[in-house]
Design a protein around this motif. Sequence first.
Motif, PDB file in Angstrom:
ATOM      1  N   GLY A 151       0.795  -1.211   0.000  1.00  0.00           N
ATOM      2  CA  GLY A 151       0.000   0.000   0.000  1.00  0.00           C
ATOM      3  C   GLY A 151       0.830   1.263   0.000  1.00  0.00           C
ATOM      4  O   GLY A 151       2.075   1.229  -0.031  1.00  0.00           O
TER       5      GLY A 151
ATOM      6  N   LYS B 208      -3.219   6.444   1.786  1.00  0.00           N
ATOM      7  CA  LYS B 208      -3.792   6.453   0.442  1.00  0.00           C
ATOM      8  C   LYS B 208      -4.562   5.156   0.160  1.00  0.00           C
ATOM      9  O   LYS B 208      -5.754   5.191  -0.080  1.00  0.00           O
ATOM     10  N   TRP B 209      -3.872   4.016   0.187  1.00  0.00           N
ATOM     11  CA  TRP B 209      -4.530   2.746  -0.061  1.00  0.00           C
ATOM     12  C   TRP B 209      -3.718   1.596   0.525  1.00  0.00           C
ATOM     13  O   TRP B 209      -2.526   1.733   0.804  1.00  0.00           O
TER      14      TRP B 209
ATOM     15  N   TYR C 170      -8.111  -0.777   2.293  1.00  0.00           N
ATOM     16  CA  TYR C 170      -8.785   0.510   2.418  1.00  0.00           C
ATOM     17  C   TYR C 170      -8.330   1.448   1.307  1.00  0.00           C
ATOM     18  O   TYR C 170      -7.317   1.230   0.649  1.00  0.00           O
ATOM     19  N   TYR C 171      -9.102   2.550   1.146  1.00  0.00           N
ATOM     20  CA  TYR C 171      -8.761   3.572   0.157  1.00  0.00           C
ATOM     21  C   TYR C 171      -9.186   4.938   0.703  1.00  0.00           C
ATOM     22  O   TYR C 171     -10.290   5.095   1.221  1.00  0.00           O
TER      23      TYR C 171
ATOM     24  N   PRO D 185      -9.359   8.822  -0.784  1.00  0.00           N
ATOM     25  CA  PRO D 185      -9.165   9.629  -1.999  1.00  0.00           C
ATOM     26  C   PRO D 185      -8.117  10.723  -1.839  1.00  0.00           C
ATOM     27  O   PRO D 185      -7.218  10.861  -2.676  1.00  0.00           O
TER      28      PRO D 185
ATOM     29  N   THR E 179     -12.130   7.400   4.944  1.00  0.00           N
ATOM     30  CA  THR E 179     -11.488   6.122   4.654  1.00  0.00           C
ATOM     31  C   THR E 179     -12.557   5.108   4.275  1.00  0.00           C
ATOM     32  O   THR E 179     -13.523   4.899   5.022  1.00  0.00           O
ATOM     33  N   TYR E 180     -12.388   4.457   3.109  1.00  0.00           N
ATOM     34  CA  TYR E 180     -13.339   3.455   2.628  1.00  0.00           C
ATOM     35  C   TYR E 180     -12.674   2.081   2.738  1.00  0.00           C
ATOM     36  O   TYR E 180     -11.578   1.863   2.219  1.00  0.00           O
ATOM     37  N   ARG E 181     -13.364   1.133   3.417  1.00  0.00           N
ATOM     38  CA  ARG E 181     -12.780  -0.183   3.673  1.00  0.00           C
ATOM     39  C   ARG E 181     -13.689  -1.282   3.140  1.00  0.00           C
ATOM     40  O   ARG E 181     -14.909  -1.125   3.063  1.00  0.00           O
TER      41      ARG E 181
END
Length: 421
Positions: free
Chosen positions: A281, A285-286, A323-324, A326, A339-341
């Motif tokens: 990762g 960020k990701w 996770y990501y 933007p 944070t998108y998981r």
Amino acid sequence: MIKKIIAGMCLIFSTVAFSQDNNASPYSYYGVGDVKFKGTVENRSMGGLGILPDSTHVNLQNPASYNALQFTTYTVGASNKNTNFKSDSGTDSAGRTTFDYLAVSLPFNKIGVAFGLMPYTSVGYKIQNEKVKDEINYLRQFEGSGGINRAFAGVSYRITPKFSAGVNFQYNFGNIQTKSIIGSQDAGIQYPTRELNYSHYGGVSFNLGATYKGKVNDNIDWYSSVTYTPKSKLNSTTDRNFAAISLTSSGSEVVIDELDERRIREDVDMPSLFTIGTGFGQARKWFAGVEYSTQSSNAMSSRFDAVTNAAFEPSHTISLGGYYIPKYMSFTSYLSRITYRAGLKFEKTGLVINNESINDFAFTLGTGLPLGGNFGVSNINLGLEVGKRGTTKANLIQENYVNIMISLSLSDRWFIKRRYD
């Protein structure tokens, strides 16, 4: 203000941890119940991954990660689980809202420490079945509640800039209450027999962990993680009571005759657990990773004469997730800082009933919502877990569940040397 909020939460959730009825699964009939703690909301939202040495969230699955934190961090988590039970003979449903963990972690340069409290296992079931023996029909009822709680304290040390190691020391304690009622009018038995068990458990355990962070190139980091929990023992004392009872029309029990009462002391073996994981990762960020866990075969069984033909085998778990974010430092878009998981989990639980392995599969989603503050690192974490455990084969029960999770992670900087007095 933050300190006052945390103090209030500590009082509220520590009380809930000891008193809540936090399970409604027939599979908690076996051993000391279902394992309740499976990671923080942030980790469970990624399929249960415990690889990352996060700088803003406490990773309670690997003690080697504590020194990665940049701030003193408080975290508390809870969940609401709704389960639909399905079998060949019918369906049912149940819901539970429970406290999951409370922890505090403090970083000191190369050293990190953490301590907290969590429900570790939980028991909660009501089972009724019929058994035919020598052409005589017996009606049997089983109930259980309680579980094992865990208080822990751990420390980690950054041996090199890339490698850290840590250890958690745990005290496990709790009570489990179980009851069985067996009766048969066909056999000419006037009063059913009731067995009551009140068991108290206590014992210590520990687990070891290590993390490594390297570089694939200037932009991509490589993470790896390993943990090991050796086999441990729980001391147990069980007060057991037998009585002949009468069941009223309202379902209450009236003792007709006390048959026997005894106290039993024995040790309960807790199996060893080994976990290894890796991922890639870019910080803030990701991240994407995979983790594998294996646990030795459980030697425990149910508390009563088995309802079904049960056995234990080594358990295995595979988790995929990540996770990501933007744009972590965006000043114009709040959605870009979220944070998108997401993740997947497959678990072979180690329980075998009627020659059928009990497996657990789940899909997870989650978000981390930033909160205001001095450093902008506090957040509310939401998670969703949709899964299936068990099977309807061999007269068993399939659990289809939806688990909604929430945690609060508050960060603050302590031990700042003053420039002016």
